[in-house]
Design an enzyme around this catalytic site. Structure first.
Site, PDB file in Angstrom:
ATOM      1  N   ASP A  79       0.850  -1.191   0.000  1.00 25.96           N
ATOM      2  CA  ASP A  79       0.000   0.000   0.000  1.00 25.96           C
ATOM      3  C   ASP A  79       0.885   1.240   0.000  1.00 25.96           C
ATOM      4  O   ASP A  79       2.102   1.143   0.090  1.00 25.96           O
ATOM      5  CB  ASP A  79      -0.948   0.009   1.215  1.00 25.96           C
ATOM      6  CG  ASP A  79      -0.216  -0.258   2.514  1.00 25.96           C
ATOM      7  OD1 ASP A  79       0.934   0.204   2.654  1.00 25.96           O
ATOM      8  OD2 ASP A  79      -0.788  -0.911   3.398  1.00 25.96           O
ATOM      9  N   ASP A  81       1.532   5.082   1.629  1.00 31.36           N
ATOM     10  CA  ASP A  81       1.225   6.008   2.712  1.00 31.36           C
ATOM     11  C   ASP A  81       1.739   7.391   2.335  1.00 31.36           C
ATOM     12  O   ASP A  81       2.800   7.527   1.726  1.00 31.36           O
ATOM     13  CB  ASP A  81       1.906   5.554   4.007  1.00 31.36           C
ATOM     14  CG  ASP A  81       1.544   4.119   4.367  1.00 31.36           C
ATOM     15  OD1 ASP A  81       0.349   3.854   4.570  1.00 31.36           O
ATOM     16  OD2 ASP A  81       2.452   3.259   4.393  1.00 31.36           O
ATOM     17  N   ASP A 160       9.663   4.673  12.649  1.00 27.08           N
ATOM     18  CA  ASP A 160      10.269   3.581  13.407  1.00 27.08           C
ATOM     19  C   ASP A 160      11.682   3.205  12.946  1.00 27.08           C
ATOM     20  O   ASP A 160      12.639   3.265  13.710  1.00 27.08           O
ATOM     21  CB  ASP A 160       9.340   2.350  13.451  1.00 27.08           C
ATOM     22  CG  ASP A 160       8.783   1.940  12.097  1.00 27.08           C
ATOM     23  OD1 ASP A 160       9.168   2.548  11.072  1.00 27.08           O
ATOM     24  OD2 ASP A 160       7.954   1.005  12.050  1.00 27.08           O
TER      25      ASP A 160
HETATM   26  P1  ATP Z   1       3.851  -2.478   5.196  1.00 24.85           P
HETATM   27  O1  ATP Z   1       4.508  -2.925   3.964  1.00 24.85           O
HETATM   28  O2  ATP Z   1       3.607  -3.547   6.186  1.00 24.85           O
HETATM   29  O3  ATP Z   1       2.649  -1.584   4.973  1.00 24.85           O
HETATM   30  P2  ATP Z   1       4.914  -0.057   6.264  1.00 24.85           P
HETATM   31  O4  ATP Z   1       6.319   0.334   6.640  1.00 24.85           O
HETATM   32  O5  ATP Z   1       4.261   0.758   5.201  1.00 24.85           O
HETATM   33  O6  ATP Z   1       4.956  -1.571   5.904  1.00 24.85           O
HETATM   34  P3  ATP Z   1       2.716   0.764   7.896  1.00 24.85           P
HETATM   35  O7  ATP Z   1       2.163   0.103   9.113  1.00 24.85           O
HETATM   36  O8  ATP Z   1       1.871   0.896   6.694  1.00 24.85           O
HETATM   37  O9  ATP Z   1       4.056  -0.019   7.576  1.00 24.85           O
HETATM   38  O10 ATP Z   1       3.213   2.193   8.362  1.00 24.85           O
HETATM   39  C1  ATP Z   1       3.612   3.193   7.436  1.00 24.85           C
HETATM   40  C2  ATP Z   1       4.797   3.947   7.986  1.00 24.85           C
HETATM   41  O11 ATP Z   1       4.423   4.606   9.203  1.00 24.85           O
HETATM   42  C3  ATP Z   1       5.994   3.102   8.373  1.00 24.85           C
HETATM   43  O12 ATP Z   1       6.816   2.835   7.281  1.00 24.85           O
HETATM   44  C4  ATP Z   1       6.672   3.972   9.393  1.00 24.85           C
HETATM   45  O13 ATP Z   1       7.395   5.001   8.791  1.00 24.85           O
HETATM   46  C5  ATP Z   1       5.497   4.591  10.135  1.00 24.85           C
HETATM   47  N1  ATP Z   1       5.083   3.788  11.301  1.00 24.85           N
HETATM   48  C6  ATP Z   1       4.128   2.851  11.337  1.00 24.85           C
HETATM   49  N2  ATP Z   1       3.985   2.344  12.573  1.00 24.85           N
HETATM   50  C7  ATP Z   1       4.884   2.981  13.340  1.00 24.85           C
HETATM   51  C8  ATP Z   1       5.231   2.927  14.730  1.00 24.85           C
HETATM   52  N3  ATP Z   1       4.610   2.079  15.537  1.00 24.85           N
HETATM   53  N4  ATP Z   1       6.197   3.760  15.165  1.00 24.85           N
HETATM   54  C9  ATP Z   1       6.807   4.628  14.331  1.00 24.85           C
HETATM   55  N5  ATP Z   1       6.539   4.716  13.027  1.00 24.85           N
HETATM   56  C10 ATP Z   1       5.586   3.930  12.533  1.00 24.85           C
HETATM   57 MG    MG Z   2       2.253   0.686   4.563  1.00 28.13          MG
END
Ligand code: ATP
Ligand code: MG
Length: 484
Positions: A79, A81, A160
Site C-alpha cells: 500500500d 502512505d 520507526d
Molecule cells: P507495510 O509494507 O507492512 O505496509 P509499512 O512500513 O508501510 O509496511 P505501515 O504500518 O503501513 O508499515 O506504516 C507506514 C509507515 O508509518 C511506516 O513505514 C513507518 O514510517 C510509520 N510507522 C508505522 N507504525 C509505526 C510505529 N509504531 N512507530 C513509528 N513509526 C511507525
Molecule cells: Mg504501509
C-alpha cells in the site's frame, strides 16, 4: 534497483538545504531520480493524486513508508502512505471521500474504490509539544496518544526504522533522506531511529514490527536495535488486545508468516500474542509444533498463489494444540463426551486468547465452526457426508483435516476420502459411503445417555500421532451429534 542503490552513495547528488523551518526539505539529503531509480509510474496514481492535491492546496506532501521502501527494493508495495504538513481536518476538507480514523494516532483514510491511501500529518517529538491532550503516556511510558504535529524533519525522527523514513516527492521526483535509510537498504539492515530502548518503550508494537520487517525483507537486525528486544519483550503485555489483533494480521497474513513465526519465537515475543500456543510448542509434542508451522507454510503458499486467506483458519490452527490438550483433560478426568469437551475447551481457550488478541466475532464464529466440523467430518454414513458438504465452512474444515494430516496426525485417510468424495460422481459417492461400514463393528443405534458417554470416551481416545481427542476413525460411533 539494488544495484543502482549501491551507486547512490558514490554519486549522490547531495544538496543540503538549510533555509529554516519554512523550507520543505530541511537538512534532508536530496537524491535525484537518476540516483534513486524510483519510477514514478510504479507509484499508485491515487497516491500521486492525493499528494498533488495537497501540494496544490499549499501543503507539503510526500510518499513515505513501506511504499517507498519496497519500490527501492524493486518489489511491489502493499500500500502507499502519504505524509503531509496538513492537519487531519485540512486533509479531510480537501478529499470528499475521506475519513479521520484512530484516536491514539489520528490519520485520514482517503478512499478510491477499493484502494485506501493513508494520509498522516507530520508528527513531532512530545517534548516539543505545546498542546495538552495531543500527547498522553501510560504509567508504563507507552504513548496513549501520539498526535503532536510537527514538520518534515521531526516526522522523520518519529518514524520507526531508517528504511521506513524515506520520502518521495512525485512532483520533483526527488527522494529525501534524514537518516541512514538508503545505506541500510543496501546493507539489508534494519535499524531503529533514535534510542532503541526509549523507542520500544514508548511503543512496544515496534518490537513486533522489527521482527516482522526482518522476516519479510530478509534483513538482519542491527545490534543496538536487536539488543533490547528479548529483554523488553514483556512491554507487549501493556498493549491493548485490539491493537495486538491488528498486528497479528500483519504478522501472519502478509506472506512471510513462517519466517515471522520463527523470529517471534526466537525473540520471545510469541508468548505475548499466543501464550497457550507458545506453551504447547515448548512443552508439547512434535505435532503441536508441526501444526502451527504447517499453518504458516500453507498460508504463505496461498498468498503466493493469490488465494484468499482468513485469520479464522490461522487462529483455528494456532489454538488447536491447546484445545486438544484441554479436551483430553475434560474427556479423561471429567468424563465428558468429545462434543461436550469441545464446547467447554473451546470456550476456555478462546476467552484466554481474547485477553491477548481481541479476535472480532466475524472470525471467532468461523473458527469455532472449523473446530466443530472436525468432529463432524469423520461421520459420513447415510446422508451425513452430503450434509457436511453443504456446510458453508466445509472447505475450510476440509483444509484443516489436510493440515492435521500434513502435521503428522493419523486420521485414517479421512483427508483422502473427502478429496475423492468431492469430485466423485453420484454412484461412486454412494459406494464410498456404503464401504465405510465394512469391516467396522456394528454400533447399536440407541444407547442410554450414560452408555453413550462411556462409548464416546472409549472410542475418542485412541492414541495416535496427534493423540487427538477429535479422531474418531471411520466408526462414526462417537455419539456426538452431527447437527451440533
Ligand atoms: P507495510 O509494507 O507492512 O505496509 P509499512 O512500513 O508501510 O509496511 P505501515 O504500518 O503501513 O508499515 O506504516 C507506514 C509507515 O508509518 C511506516 O513505514 C513507518 O514510517 C510509520 N510507522 C508505522 N507504525 C509505526 C510505529 N509504531 N512507530 C513509528 N513509526 C511507525
Ligand atoms: Mg504501509
Amino acid at each position: 534497483m539494488l544495484k543502482r542503490l549501491l551507486q547512490i552513495n558514490k554519486n549522490l547528488s547531495e544538496k543540503l538545504f538549510d533555509k529554516g523551518a519554512s523550507t520543505p526539505t530541511q537538512n534532508a539529503k536530496v537524491i535525484g531520480e537518476s540516483d534513486h531509480g524510483i519510477n514514478r509510474a510504479d507509484v499508485s496514481r491515487n497516491a500521486i493524486s492525493v499528494i498533488e492535491q495537497l501540494q496544490q492546496a499549499g501543503h507539503s506532501a510526500y510518499l513515505v513508508g513501506g511504499g517507498v521502501r519496497d519500490l527501492l527494493l524493486g518489489s511491489k508495495p502493499k500500500d502507499f502512505d502519504v505524509a503531509t504538513s496538513a492537519t487531519p481536518e485540512q486533509v479531510s476538507e480537501i478529499f470528499r471521500r475521506s475519513r479521520i480514523v484512530g484516536k491514539r494516532f489520528r490519520i485520514v483514510h482517503v478512499r478510491f474504490g477499493r484502494e485506501i491511501i493513508e494520509v498522516t500529518t507530520f508528527r513531532a517529538n512530545h517534548t516539543q509539544s505545546e498542546g495538552e491532550g495531543d500527547a498522553k503516556q501510560s504509567e508504563h511510558g507507552i504513548l496513549l496518544r501520539d498526535n503532536v504535529y510537527g514538520d518534515l524533519k521531526s516526522d522523520a525522527e518519529r518514524r520507526d526504522f531508517t528504511i521506513n523514513a524515506l520520502y518521495y516527492d512525485p512532483t520533483t521526483r526527488e527522494l529525501l533522506e534524514f537518516s541512514s535509510g538508503l545505506e541500510d537498504l543496501q546493507k539489508r539492515t534494519l535499524r531503529i531511529i533514535g534510542d532503541p530502548e526509549a523507542r520500544y518503550k514508548e511503543d512496544p508494537v515496534r518490537l513486533l514490527r522489527a521482527v516482522r520487517f526482518a522476516a519479510k525483507l530478509g534483513f538482519s537486525i542491527e545490534a543496538a536495535t536487536e539488543h533490547p528486544i528479548r529483554e523488553h519483550a514483556d512491554y507487549l503485555s501493556h498493549i491493548p488486545s485490539a491493537r495486538l489483533f491488528e498486528e497479528v494480521l500483519k504478522l501472519f497474513l502478509s506472506g512471510s508468516a513462517t519466517a515471522t513465526l520463527t523470529n517471534l519465537r526466537d525473540y520471545h515475543l510469541f508468548q505475548y500474542l499466543f501464550p497457550s500456543t507458545d506453551y504447547c510448542m515448548e512443552n508439547g509434542s512434535d505435532f503441536d509444533r508441526e501444526i502451527v508451522f504447517s499453518a504458516t507454510v500453507n498460508t504463505d503458499k496461498r498468498i503466493r498463489q493469490g488465494k484468499r486467506v482468513t485469520p479464522a483458519f490461522i487462529y483455528a490452527a494456532f489454538l488447536w494444540p491447546a484445545l486438544q490438550a484441554s479436551m483430553r483433560h475434560l474427556m479423561h478426568d471429567k468424563k465428558l463426551s468429545a462434543l461436550e469437551a469441545l464446547g467447554q475447551a473451546s470456550q476456555g481457550i478462546i476467552s484466554q486468547q481474547l485477553s491477548y488478541t481481541a479476535i472480532p466475532k466475524r472470525f471467532l464464529v468461523p473458527m469455532r465452526e472449523i473446530w466443530d466440523l472436525q468432529l463432524r467430518l469423520p461421520k459420513r454414513e447415510g446422508k451425513r457426508a452430503f450434509a457436511s458438504l453443504e456446510h458453508p465452512r466445509f472447505r475450510a474444515a476440509y483444509d484443516f483435516i489436510l493440515l492435521r494430516e500434513q502435521a503428522g496426525e493419523n486420521i485414517e485417510g479421512l483427508g483422502d476420502w473427502w478429496t475423492k468424495f468431492q469430485t466423485a460422481d453420484e454412484e461412486t459417492r454412494q459406494s464410498m459411503i456404503t464401504d465405510l461400514g465394512r469391516g467396522q463393528p456394528r454400533q447399536k443405534r440407541r444407547r442410554s445417555r450414560r452408555g453413550r458417554r462411556g462409548g464416546q470416551n472409549a472410542s475418542a481416545n485412541t492414541g495416535n500421532a496427534g493423540n487427538s481427542p477429535t479422531d474418531s476413525g471411520n466408526s462414526g460411533g462417537e455419539g456426538s451429534s452431527p447437527s451440533s
